[in-house]
Design a protein around this motif. Structure first.
Motif, PDB file in Angstrom:
ATOM      1  N   ILE A 715       0.841  -1.205   0.000  1.00  0.00           N
ATOM      2  CA  ILE A 715       0.000   0.000   0.000  1.00  0.00           C
ATOM      3  C   ILE A 715       0.874   1.252   0.000  1.00  0.00           C
ATOM      4  CG2 ILE A 715      -1.681   1.314   1.341  1.00  0.00           C
ATOM      5  CD1 ILE A 715      -2.814  -1.362   2.322  1.00  0.00           C
ATOM      6  N   ALA A 719       0.420   2.589  -3.585  1.00  0.00           N
ATOM      7  CA  ALA A 719      -0.742   3.452  -3.356  1.00  0.00           C
ATOM      8  C   ALA A 719      -1.878   3.096  -4.310  1.00  0.00           C
ATOM      9  CB  ALA A 719      -0.350   4.923  -3.510  1.00  0.00           C
ATOM     10  N   ASP A 720      -2.068   1.786  -4.492  1.00  0.00           N
ATOM     11  CA  ASP A 720      -3.085   1.291  -5.415  1.00  0.00           C
ATOM     12  C   ASP A 720      -4.104   0.499  -4.606  1.00  0.00           C
ATOM     13  OD1 ASP A 720      -4.615   0.127  -7.380  1.00  0.00           O
ATOM     14  OD2 ASP A 720      -2.910  -0.244  -8.707  1.00  0.00           O
ATOM     15  N   CYS A 721      -5.332   0.946  -4.623  1.00  0.00           N
ATOM     16  CA  CYS A 721      -6.382   0.306  -3.824  1.00  0.00           C
ATOM     17  C   CYS A 721      -7.125  -0.786  -4.584  1.00  0.00           C
ATOM     18  CB  CYS A 721      -7.375   1.361  -3.336  1.00  0.00           C
ATOM     19  SG  CYS A 721      -6.651   2.621  -2.279  1.00  0.00           S
ATOM     20  N   SER A 722      -6.655  -1.104  -5.777  1.00  0.00           N
ATOM     21  CA  SER A 722      -7.353  -2.083  -6.600  1.00  0.00           C
ATOM     22  C   SER A 722      -6.977  -3.504  -6.164  1.00  0.00           C
ATOM     23  CB  SER A 722      -6.993  -1.880  -8.072  1.00  0.00           C
ATOM     24  OG  SER A 722      -7.475  -2.952  -8.843  1.00  0.00           O
ATOM     25  N   THR A 723      -7.971  -4.314  -5.873  1.00  0.00           N
ATOM     26  CA  THR A 723      -7.719  -5.718  -5.523  1.00  0.00           C
ATOM     27  C   THR A 723      -7.198  -6.493  -6.727  1.00  0.00           C
ATOM     28  OG1 THR A 723     -10.051  -6.181  -5.978  1.00  0.00           O
ATOM     29  CG2 THR A 723      -9.452  -5.735  -3.682  1.00  0.00           C
ATOM     30  N   ARG A 748      -7.790  -6.100   2.197  1.00  0.00           N
ATOM     31  CA  ARG A 748      -9.022  -5.316   2.292  1.00  0.00           C
ATOM     32  C   ARG A 748      -9.150  -4.677   3.670  1.00  0.00           C
ATOM     33  NH1 ARG A 748     -10.938 -10.120  -0.400  1.00  0.00           N
ATOM     34  NH2 ARG A 748     -11.379  -9.687  -2.602  1.00  0.00           N
ATOM     35  N   LEU A 751      -6.693  -1.607   3.984  1.00  0.00           N
ATOM     36  CA  LEU A 751      -6.874  -0.448   3.085  1.00  0.00           C
ATOM     37  C   LEU A 751      -7.322   0.771   3.882  1.00  0.00           C
ATOM     38  CD1 LEU A 751      -8.643  -1.871  -0.101  1.00  0.00           C
ATOM     39  CD2 LEU A 751      -6.339  -0.911   0.065  1.00  0.00           C
ATOM     40  N   PRO A 754     -12.182   5.019   2.724  1.00  0.00           N
ATOM     41  CA  PRO A 754     -12.466   5.906   1.576  1.00  0.00           C
ATOM     42  C   PRO A 754     -12.864   7.286   2.046  1.00  0.00           C
ATOM     43  CG  PRO A 754     -14.293   4.409   1.938  1.00  0.00           C
ATOM     44  CD  PRO A 754     -13.196   3.970   2.871  1.00  0.00           C
ATOM     45  N   LEU A 764     -13.127  -2.029  -3.826  1.00  0.00           N
ATOM     46  CA  LEU A 764     -12.425  -0.903  -3.242  1.00  0.00           C
ATOM     47  C   LEU A 764     -11.495  -0.231  -4.229  1.00  0.00           C
ATOM     48  CD1 LEU A 764     -11.550  -2.386   0.253  1.00  0.00           C
ATOM     49  CD2 LEU A 764     -13.354  -0.762  -0.320  1.00  0.00           C
ATOM     50  N   SER A 765     -11.630  -0.550  -5.486  1.00  0.00           N
ATOM     51  CA  SER A 765     -10.765   0.059  -6.493  1.00  0.00           C
ATOM     52  C   SER A 765     -11.117   1.519  -6.699  1.00  0.00           C
ATOM     53  CB  SER A 765     -10.889  -0.706  -7.823  1.00  0.00           C
ATOM     54  OG  SER A 765     -12.215  -0.609  -8.284  1.00  0.00           O
ATOM     55  N   LEU A 766     -10.164   2.278  -7.182  1.00  0.00           N
ATOM     56  CA  LEU A 766     -10.395   3.703  -7.457  1.00  0.00           C
ATOM     57  C   LEU A 766     -11.420   3.859  -8.558  1.00  0.00           C
ATOM     58  CD1 LEU A 766      -6.730   5.032  -7.316  1.00  0.00           C
ATOM     59  CD2 LEU A 766      -8.468   5.136  -5.525  1.00  0.00           C
TER      60      LEU A 766
END
Length: 789
Positions: A715, A719-723, A748, A751, A754, A764-766
């Motif tokens: 993370i 800095a990518d919140c995509s699973t 998850r 993270l 949001p 939880l993806s951008l």
């Protein structure tokens, strides 16, 4: 103060020489009134100690008053005596003035009476020379008697003068009619002193007499012209229009020789004859062209217009245009001469190419040259038939475009012209040279609706040129590289078999791009020139924005082709990278063969493109940026396909990624002897994209135990919140499904929350697609397009 003679209260001295108070002088005063402790009661008691003293003072005041009144009475008597003396003088003065006026009036009356008698006698004897001087004097003297018209004798003299003027006017007209008959077979007489003097008399008479003389003389002088060039005569048609102008030239020379001294110079008779000839010619030509409109073809029309405008130019050199007061043609105001030596003179450069300069918008506007006051006085009649010219230009431009297409097919693409920064197709210069010639020519014919029609034709063939010559000759992309194998890529000459554009095709694309940029800039200048030429009321109807947008599309398509070509050349190398057994790599060595292949393609293509776009540097920068935006997401996408990866394999990939990063940073100046710093906008894109690729590999190299530390590092680094991305990282590490499942749950949980107000969703993806997703979507679209093609 030397001029002060006495003091007043307060110590200020009054100067008898200068009015006002003396400045700054205070004298010591012994007057008790000036004392600070002055007491009015004590002072009065001192002056008048007794009642008797007071009575004596009153008597003295009464005596003084009596003396003053006596002086006033004497002054009034003196004033009355002066009035009595001057009354007689005023009467004598009025008498003198009236006597002078009477004598002057009588003299004028005598002159008027004698002048009227002489005027009548001279009129009968046609002594116009003496009449001209005498009549002006009589008219001037008669003005003095305007207030005496109530006197019968004066009124009678005035009526005799008017009668003499009328008789003179009719007599002079009759003399001119006899000398220059408007009808009949009698040949016109020559100049005479009588008629010359008669013109001087006409200057003094009612202006209508002068106008009638001029009208009749010019009509008689042009009567032969109407007969020789009447509509049914062969010489009247446009192909013999020169004869009309030759005839009037002879007539004007003949007039100057025979009658130049007969008419006063201020009558401008030579110019009046020429102007009337122009009006008659315009009317006659309009009539005959309406009758024989079907016989007018463009060469004949242009011939007639050219000869006519040449004649109008000769008139401007010979005459001032002072007689053009009927509103037909206005004499222009000549602007002050410009002191700017850099203003382009369009005269004599009708066929020159429009010069492209970046600072053209900053140049001061050139003041328009003074118009010919005779411009259009005849040639106006051709304007209704200019559609023939417009149709001809439509046909000529169509043939010109067809010739460009045929020449391109016959001669092939232009030769590589690296030394000169890429070649602009010569056909575009030819097109705009022809455009400018047409624009100047049409503006000489008309600045009205025909210019709008010509602009529409220009727009049509600018689009034709863009699609047929530029877009139509862009090389087509191929997909022949699909048959290559990994073995051939890795073991044989690296990348040499990849099907891509040839050197000639790359140069052609660059040439078309440079040509489109030239056309875009020149089209903008063409629009400004058209607006300068057309009438002010029609300026808003000239808009070539659509055509400049068309050339912008050609530029964009050309850049995209260059990007796709280099991008496609690198595809086999990236495919080879994703097919390698990275879990079996045992040691880190030099850069991998696929990196060498990518670098080879970049070194082969980019210098060619850069050198051929040297004159359009900004578009080369666009090419670099678009390539980076295409290649880097694709490279990262292929990184995710490299699975599983051992620790050593990840180290090798990290080394390869760094090598590619350095090459990409140096891409704008690669292979150049002159090293230039890459544009900051390009550098930011490369650093951001390739740093992400390095971070992915560093995450892969990190141990996955303990899981919490691994997830937090992921993370922090990406800095990518995509699973989906996290799932790909786990695949690259070769983790088992059970391990991946627990790791995803932990991901998850770890993270960050949001932002408040964000919409809840199962993922939880951008909200914005990641570069990998965007690259995948673009790739699918490219495959679909290729399949349809």
């Amino acid at each position: 103060h030397n001029h002060c003679c006495y003091a007043v209260k307060g110590g200020w001295c009054v100067c008898p020489v200068k009015t006002g108070f003396c400045e700054g002088f205070v004298f010591p005063s012994q007057d008790p009134l000036d004392r600070a402790d002055f007491n009015a009661v004590e002072y009065i008691n001192t002056l008048f100690p007794t009642e008797q003293a007071l009575e004596e003072a009153q008597k003295a005041i009464q005596q003084l008053f009596g003396k003053i009144k006596d002086i006033k009475d004497k002054a009034e008597k003196s004033e009355q005596m002066v009035k009595d003396i001057t009354r007689d003088i005023k009467q004598l003065d009025h008498a003198k003035r009236h006597l002078t006026t009477s004598i002057t009036t009588l003299n004028h009356l005598h002159m008027l009476a004698g002048g009227v008698d002489s005027l009548e006698a001279m009129t009968r004897r046609r002594q116009y020379g003496e009449v001209a001087n005498l009549l002006q004097g009589v008219v001037n003297v008669l003005e003095h008697f305007n207030k005496y018209m109530g006197i019968p004798q004066i009124r009678q003299l005035s009526e005799r003068v008017k009668a003499a003027q009328n008789e003179l006017g009719q007599q002079i007209l009759a003399d001119f009619e006899e000398a220059f008959p408007s009808q009949g077979t009698k040949r016109p007489g020559g100049p005479s002193n009588v008629l010359r003097d008669a013109c001087l008399v006409a200057n003094v008479l009612d202006p209508r007499i002068k106008q009638e003389i001029i009208k009749k003389f010019i009509k008689q002088h042009l009567s032969e012209y109407l007969v020789l060039f009447q509509e049914n005569q062969d010489v009247a048609w446009l192909d013999k229009i020169d004869r009309r102008y030759a005839w009037i030239k002879r007539q004007l020379v003949d007039y100057e020789e025979k009658y130049g001294r007969m008419f006063p110079q201020e009558w401008c008779m030579t110019e009046r004859i020429a102007v009337e000839f122009c009006h008659v010619t315009r009317t006659e030509l309009s009539k005959i062209m309406r009758t024989r409109a079907k016989e007018i073809e463009v060469k004949l029309l242009l011939f007639a217009i050219q000869r006519t405008t040449n004649f109008e130019g000769l008139l401007a050199k010979r005459f001032s245009g002072c007689t053009l007061g009927d509103g037909t043609v206005k004499k222009p105001e000549v602007p002050p001469p410009s002191t700017n030596p850099f203003l382009e003179d369009e005269a004599g450069t009708e066929t020159d190419e429009i010069v492209i300069e970046k600072s053209d918008a900053e140049k001061p506007k050139k003041p328009k040259a003074p118009d010919n006051p005779f411009h259009g006085i005849v040639s106006k009649c051709f304007e209704p038939h200019l559609y023939v010219y417009i149709e001809s230009q439509d046909k000529n431009l169509s043939e010109l475009i067809d010739r460009f297409v045929a020449d391109f097919k016959a001669q092939g693409p232009p030769k590589p012209n690296v030394d000169e920064g890429g070649a602009v197709l010569p056909s575009c210069a030819d097109l705009f040279v022809y455009y400018k010639k047409c624009m100047v020519q049409c503006s000489q014919l008309s600045t009205g609706e025909p210019m709008i029609a010509l602009t529409t034709i220009f727009q049509k063939y600018l689009r034709e040129y863009a699609w047929k010559i530029l877009s139509g000759n862009l090389p087509k992309t191929t997909s022949s590289s699909s048959g290559l194998t990994i073995t051939s890529l890795l073991k044989e000459k690296e990348g040499s078999e990849v099907a891509k554009f040839t050197l000639e095709e790359l140069c052609l694309i660059c040439s078309i791009l440079s040509t489109a940029e030239y056309c875009l800039a020149t089209t903008q200048q063409l629009e400004e020139k058209l607006k300068e030429k057309v009438d002010a009321s029609l300026v808003e109807r000239i808009n070539l924005t659509g055509e400049t947008d068309t050339f912008s599309i050609v530029i964009s398509n050309s850049i995209q082709l260059l990007v796709q070509d280099l991008d496609a050349a690198c595809d086999p190398a990236l495919t080879a990278m994703s097919k390698m057994q990275w879990q079996n790599v045992e040691h880190v060595g030099d850069q991998s063969p696929y990196v060498t292949s990518v670098i080879l393609h970049i070194k082969q293509n980019v210098p060619i493109i850069r050198d051929n776009l040297a004159s359009t540097r900004k578009y080369f920068t666009q090419f670099c940026i678009k390539f980076a935006n295409s290649f880097i997401p694709k490279f990262i996408n292929h990184l995710f396909k490299c699975k599983p990866i051992s620790m050593v394999g990840a180290e090798q990939l990290l080394l390869d990624t760094h090598s590619l990063k350095m090459v990409l940073l140096d891409l704008p100046s690669i292979g150049s002897q002159v090293v230039r710093k890459a544009p900051a906008s390009y550098t930011r894109i490369v650093v951001k994209g390739m740093t992400r690729a390095e971070m992915i590999l560093k995450v892969v190299m990190a141990p996955h135990e303990p899981p919490v530390v691994f997830v937090d590092n992921y993370i922090k680094l990406l800095a990518d919140c995509s699973t989906d991305t996290f799932q790909k990282i786990l695949d690259m590490k070769g983790l088992k499904r059970s391990e991946q499942s627990s790791m995803l749950d932990l991901f998850r949980q770890r993270l960050p929350a949001p932002p408040s107000g964000a919409e809840s969703s199962g993922s939880l993806s951008l909200s914005a697609p990641t570069p990998e997703q965007e690259s995948s979507r673009i790739r699918k679209l490219e495959k679909l397009i290729k399949k349809r093609l």
